[in-house]
Design a protein around this motif. Sequence first.
Motif, PDB file in Angstrom:
ATOM      1  N   ASN A  96      37.440  -2.429  40.543  1.00 32.87           N
ATOM      2  CA  ASN A  96      38.215  -1.344  41.152  1.00 32.87           C
ATOM      3  C   ASN A  96      37.841  -0.019  40.484  1.00 32.87           C
ATOM      4  O   ASN A  96      38.449   0.373  39.488  1.00 32.87           O
ATOM      5  CB  ASN A  96      39.718  -1.604  40.999  1.00 32.87           C
ATOM      6  CG  ASN A  96      40.562  -0.491  41.580  1.00 32.87           C
ATOM      7  OD1 ASN A  96      40.062   0.346  42.346  1.00 32.87           O
ATOM      8  ND2 ASN A  96      41.834  -0.439  41.225  1.00 32.87           N
ATOM      9  N   PRO A  97      36.820   0.691  40.993  1.00 34.51           N
ATOM     10  CA  PRO A  97      36.352   1.936  40.367  1.00 34.51           C
ATOM     11  C   PRO A  97      37.417   3.031  40.290  1.00 34.51           C
ATOM     12  O   PRO A  97      37.266   3.971  39.513  1.00 34.51           O
ATOM     13  CB  PRO A  97      35.193   2.368  41.274  1.00 34.51           C
ATOM     14  CG  PRO A  97      34.750   1.122  41.956  1.00 34.51           C
ATOM     15  CD  PRO A  97      35.992   0.316  42.149  1.00 34.51           C
ATOM     16  N   MET A  98      38.488   2.926  41.081  1.00 30.08           N
ATOM     17  CA  MET A  98      39.514   3.975  41.085  1.00 30.08           C
ATOM     18  C   MET A  98      40.708   3.641  40.194  1.00 30.08           C
ATOM     19  O   MET A  98      41.723   4.330  40.224  1.00 30.08           O
ATOM     20  CB  MET A  98      39.977   4.243  42.519  1.00 30.08           C
ATOM     21  CG  MET A  98      38.905   4.866  43.387  1.00 30.08           C
ATOM     22  SD  MET A  98      39.537   5.521  44.934  1.00 30.08           S
ATOM     23  CE  MET A  98      38.029   6.203  45.627  1.00 30.08           C
ATOM     24  N   ILE A  99      40.584   2.595  39.389  1.00 29.56           N
ATOM     25  CA  ILE A  99      41.666   2.248  38.472  1.00 29.56           C
ATOM     26  C   ILE A  99      41.821   3.351  37.429  1.00 29.56           C
ATOM     27  O   ILE A  99      40.838   3.969  37.011  1.00 29.56           O
ATOM     28  CB  ILE A  99      41.388   0.882  37.801  1.00 29.56           C
ATOM     29  CG1 ILE A  99      42.630   0.368  37.084  1.00 29.56           C
ATOM     30  CG2 ILE A  99      40.208   0.977  36.846  1.00 29.56           C
ATOM     31  CD1 ILE A  99      42.496  -1.084  36.607  1.00 29.56           C
ATOM     32  N   THR A 100      43.052   3.635  37.017  1.00 24.48           N
ATOM     33  CA  THR A 100      43.302   4.727  36.074  1.00 24.48           C
ATOM     34  C   THR A 100      43.307   4.218  34.629  1.00 24.48           C
ATOM     35  O   THR A 100      43.453   3.024  34.374  1.00 24.48           O
ATOM     36  CB  THR A 100      44.651   5.402  36.367  1.00 24.48           C
ATOM     37  OG1 THR A 100      45.704   4.452  36.138  1.00 24.48           O
ATOM     38  CG2 THR A 100      44.710   5.888  37.811  1.00 24.48           C
ATOM     39  N   LEU A 101      43.172   5.152  33.683  1.00 23.61           N
ATOM     40  CA  LEU A 101      43.223   4.794  32.267  1.00 23.61           C
ATOM     41  C   LEU A 101      44.577   4.199  31.893  1.00 23.61           C
ATOM     42  O   LEU A 101      44.661   3.292  31.062  1.00 23.61           O
ATOM     43  CB  LEU A 101      42.940   6.023  31.400  1.00 23.61           C
ATOM     44  CG  LEU A 101      41.467   6.406  31.225  1.00 23.61           C
ATOM     45  CD1 LEU A 101      41.353   7.711  30.454  1.00 23.61           C
ATOM     46  CD2 LEU A 101      40.694   5.306  30.508  1.00 23.61           C
ATOM     47  N   SER A 102      45.645   4.707  32.505  1.00 24.01           N
ATOM     48  CA  SER A 102      46.982   4.174  32.227  1.00 24.01           C
ATOM     49  C   SER A 102      47.082   2.710  32.638  1.00 24.01           C
ATOM     50  O   SER A 102      47.672   1.884  31.923  1.00 24.01           O
ATOM     51  CB  SER A 102      48.046   4.997  32.959  1.00 24.01           C
ATOM     52  OG  SER A 102      48.052   6.335  32.496  1.00 24.01           O
TER      53      SER A 102
END
Length: 309
Positions: A78-84
């Motif tokens: 999932n390239p759009m996963i966030t750091l959080s």
Amino acid sequence: MKSKELSVDLRDKIVSRHKSGEGYRKITAALKVPMSTVASIIRKWKKFGTTRTLPRAGRPSKLSDRGRRALVREVTKNPMITLSELQRSSVERGEPCRRTTISAAIHQSGLYGRVARRKPLLSKRHKAARLEFAKRHLKDSQTMRNKILWSDETKIELFGVNARRHVWRKPGTAHHEANTIPTVKHGGGSIMLWGCFSAAGTGRLVRIEGKMNAAMYRDILDKNLLQSALDLRLGRRFIFQQDNDPKHTAKISKQWLQDHSVNVLEWPSQSPDLNPIEHLWRDLKMAVHRRLPSNLMELQRYCKEEWAK
């Protein structure tokens, strides 16, 4: 969980017993130290000549190799996963760490955070048509490509709502007038332009007044298309490119092109990114916004001056 390091005194005893000829099993039994630890300490002593803890390159990583691989798998999936979200998943795996640690670990795998490009939503039919278009023109000669007159419309906003500029400033001066870009609601107005270009240079650039319809588009072609081809010395056998906007495919537009024997390049739907004029529009907008026009008349003048360069 890591065990504590052995004391220097105990490590020295292991080496001393090894020097006296005792085997690993005997040392293990006498000192109550795992055989693998005994072997590791003796191996280190042979290599570095000391049992002392050597200087390390830096603070040991909070992430294990397994944790790093898990992060890379998540980002790849999932390239759009966030750091959080990645931070929460690390906590769930029992490896709580900072966002900067996660970011550094991902960077080491060659993955970097970038702004996602906006692309047209393509159906299977669109993709098939684009592939067929690419195959059909794969072997086109440079001479043929030089005869194409590319065209499109674009909107340029007065204050460039989406324009990004960098400034050199001192701390605490972010809101000084010289260091800010003026903005107003709805961009402060905008102008619509029609333009064309070929490998030989830019053709006409026309401001579109009001909302363009098929009749207005036909008038733009009538006043500018053939003259642009003439100015660029494309000859009468040039190829005209336009997208599939309803105004372009309307009966009166098609009729005008037929009446003037204009060869039109077939164009796959949902394919603005295939048109090289998009790069020209981007350069034009950047150049115009660098000059900071204060009103729509200035914006139009700057557009024509930059277009002619």
